[in-house]
Motif scaffolding. Structure first.
Motif: not given
Length: 119
Positions: A78-95
């Motif tokens: 997944l790639l998860v971003t919060y609002r319009d922030q450039v840096e992702p809130a999360f990027e990677g694998w979830l099990i």
């Protein structure tokens, strides 16, 4: 630290360690919890699709499941971003069976993988 978590996941989940044993799905089902108001939202996404849930933008990059056990443990990138922030809130694998192994650390939202969508 993320590398250590990923190595632990490889040791605990052999299907992750061998890409030959994994089958790529057409999409996945996710659950999002808004910890501020207690709202739980389930969403189905196709691979490459994005959706807006509250202040989050969630993109499903890939969902895989064990080839020998199609109803078995799903894991999704997944790639998860919060609002319009450039840096992702999360990027990677979830099990799905172990959401705490590589959890999204966010003060307001939690995201889990429920299952892959195979058809």
């Amino acid at each position: 630290m993320k590398h250590l978590v990923f190595v632990a996941a490889l040791a605990l989940f052999p299907c992750v360690a061998s890409a030959q044993q994994a089958q790529t799905a057409q999409g996945g089902e996710l659950r999002v919890l808004d910890k501020l108001n207690g709202t739980v939202t389930d969403v189905s996404l196709s691979t490459g699709e994005s959706t807006q849930i509250g202040h989050l933008s969630v993109t499903l990059t890939e969902c895989r499941y064990p080839r020998d056990n199609p109803s078995g443990d799903a894991y999704a990138n997944l790639l998860v971003t919060y609002r319009d922030q450039v840096e992702p809130a999360f990027e990677g694998w979830l099990i799905a069976s172990a959401p705490a192994l590589n959890a999204m650390e966010h003060p307001r939202y939690d995201v889990w993988v429920l299952r892959c969508i195979r058809s």
